[in-house]
Design a protein around this motif. Structure first.
Motif, short mmCIF file in Angstrom:
data_model
loop_
_atom_site.label_atom_id
_atom_site.label_comp_id
_atom_site.label_asym_id
_atom_site.label_seq_id
_atom_site.Cartn_x
_atom_site.Cartn_y
_atom_site.Cartn_z
N ALA A 159 43.82 38.50 35.12
CA ALA A 159 44.07 37.05 35.05
C ALA A 159 42.74 36.33 34.85
CB ALA A 159 44.74 36.57 36.34
N ILE A 177 41.69 41.60 39.12
CA ILE A 177 41.59 40.14 39.02
C ILE A 177 40.14 39.66 39.02
CG2 ILE A 177 41.77 39.63 41.49
CD1 ILE A 177 43.61 37.27 40.69
N CYS A 189 46.62 44.79 36.43
CA CYS A 189 46.86 43.35 36.59
C CYS A 189 45.57 42.59 36.33
CB CYS A 189 47.36 43.05 37.99
SG CYS A 189 48.88 43.93 38.46
N LYS A 207 40.49 33.85 38.78
CA LYS A 207 39.24 33.90 39.54
C LYS A 207 38.05 33.58 38.65
CE LYS A 207 41.23 35.55 43.31
NZ LYS A 207 41.36 34.79 44.56
N ASP A 266 44.42 46.40 40.53
CA ASP A 266 44.25 44.95 40.63
C ASP A 266 42.84 44.63 40.13
OD1 ASP A 266 43.77 42.35 41.34
OD2 ASP A 266 44.31 42.57 43.45
N ASP A 319 51.30 35.30 38.91
CA ASP A 319 50.00 35.61 39.49
C ASP A 319 49.98 37.08 39.89
OD1 ASP A 319 51.02 35.85 42.27
OD2 ASP A 319 51.26 33.68 42.12
N VAL A 320 48.81 37.56 40.26
CA VAL A 320 48.66 38.98 40.53
C VAL A 320 49.39 39.40 41.80
CG1 VAL A 320 46.96 40.76 41.13
CG2 VAL A 320 46.54 39.23 39.19
N SER A 374 48.94 34.99 34.65
CA SER A 374 48.30 36.31 34.73
C SER A 374 49.06 37.27 33.83
CB SER A 374 48.27 36.83 36.17
OG SER A 374 49.57 37.12 36.63
#
Length: 388
Positions: A232, A202, A230, A235, A200, A96-97, A245
């Motif tokens: 994924a 996400i 990063c 969300k 980030d 995960d992030v 991710s």
């Protein structure tokens, strides 16, 4: 609409942090409406659910790896959705992030080194300090209901020496989608001072009309060479519990160092169900996402209209992206404890206190609005009654 986002789904007794964790964190689990944890109360796309069912019915869940098809699904999504041409070889893994950010801080900086973040923001300071580094705040500025970066302060902080800057793009909790011009200015300062940018992204797929997300590394080769991104589907498609991710690192030297750390920490093996969910979401979830964005944006507009008309003491900072509404409650003149009493005990709505995102969030609350409209309306009516 093809997908029913008004449908109520009972999430209790599913080990849901958002719902089953209410009693642990707020002490009143049965009566509260949970609008705190950053996940959605919507079912994931049916195509993703079908892919998971198919994988589960196989019945064997041994070690897995990231196939070419999996990596191409990530590549194709970033190209199609964000006009970013990523090479398969740039894509590394993380469960995960948050794990990725912790690993990146540990790998690319030394204890005691300065790392810049921009509050009010998600728990970047905690991640930095947990690794024994110095968290250096470059606070965002709120002007006329909109947050901007303080570039003068940023240059002053970078000039003192900073090994890394962690960028939240789009920004959680204030909902800013940074413009290309803002990112260029930030990137040029970081290049000048040789500061590694860790972005980030996400929430990068949760972008509303009249806005577009620009991946920092997509702007230029120089930015790509001095950055880590990063991403994924977690969300975007409500897949947070499946831990899949990706970390995009165009610089081969940086990527080799990151991959070595992933192996050393023993987290190089992807989640079997997570890989199935990611590939299905990126290949088949776009129509669902487009309809989701329309629904959540209408929820945001509903909140803004409701507050303006019925609770004028609370002001919403209108987001460009994410599924949060950042509520400015400072006109109420309440302390932290009094805000908790107002929302938790009187309104019976569980939100995140803004102070948890840094001192700059004092007097604010974060509301997650990725829920059926009926739930949102009920929560707002209860807040209205409590304020009155």
């Amino acid at each position: 609409m093809k997908y029913d986002f008004d449908r109520m789904i009972d999430r209790r007794n599913t080990s849901s942090l958002k719902w089953d964790g209410l009693r642990r964190y707020f002490g009143n689990g049965d009566e509260l409406i949970p609008m705190w944890v950053a996940d959605m109360d919507f079912a994931s796309p049916p195509e993703v659910v079908a892919a998971l069912k198919n994988r589960v019915e196989h019945g064997v869940f041994g070690y897995s790896f990231r196939t070419d098809s999996y990596l191409d699904a990530i590549k194709d999504w970033l190209r199609r959705r964000h006009r970013w041409q990523v090479e398969r070889e740039w894509i590394s893994h993380s469960p995960d992030v948050i794990a990725a950010l912790s690993l990146i801080v540990n790998t690319f900086t030394k204890p005691g080194e300065r790392i810049v973040y921009q509050a009010p923001v998600y728990n970047f300071a905690r991640i930095i300090e947990a690794q024994g580094r110095e968290a250096v705040n470059n606070p965002l500025m709120l002007e006329n209901g909109r947050y901007t970066m303080d570039f003068d302060d940023l240059e002053a902080q970078l000039s003192k020496g900073a090994a890394m800057l962690i960028l939240c793009s789009p920004h959680n909790p204030v909902g800013r989608v940074w413009s290309r011009e803002e990112l260029v200015r930030l990137g040029e300062l970081c290049l000048k001072h040789r500061t590694l940018v860790v972005s980030d992204d996400i929430h990068c797929d949760l972008i509303y009309k009249r806005h577009s997300h620009t991946p920092f590394a997509s702007i230029s080769e120089a930015f790509a060479d001095q950055s880590i991104t990063c991403v994924a589907p977690s969300k975007t498609f409500n897949l947070l519990g499946l831990h899949a991710s990706s970390v995009i690192i165009p610089n081969r030297t940086l990527q080799a160092k990151y991959n070595q750390a992933v192996q050393a920490w023993g987290i190089e093996s992807p989640n079997t169900l997570g890989t199935a969910a990611l590939e299905s979401a990126y290949r088949h979830g776009e129509e669902w996402l487009n309809q989701l964005l329309g629904y959540v944006q209408s929820n945001i507009e509903f909140v803004i209209h409701f507050l303006n008309k019925r609770i004028p003491f609370i002001h919403a900072v209108k987001p460009d992206g994410t599924y949060f509404v950042w509520l400015d409650c400072r006109e109420l003149g309440l302390t932290r404890d009094e805000l908790d009493d107002l929302f938790i005990h009187k309104a019976k709505v569980a939100l995140n206190q803004g102070c948890h995102f840094g001192a700059e969030g004092e007097g604010f609350m974060r509301m997650t609005v990725a829920c059926p409209r009926s739930v949102l309306e009920k929560a707002l009516i209860q807040i209205e009654a409590a304020v009155k």
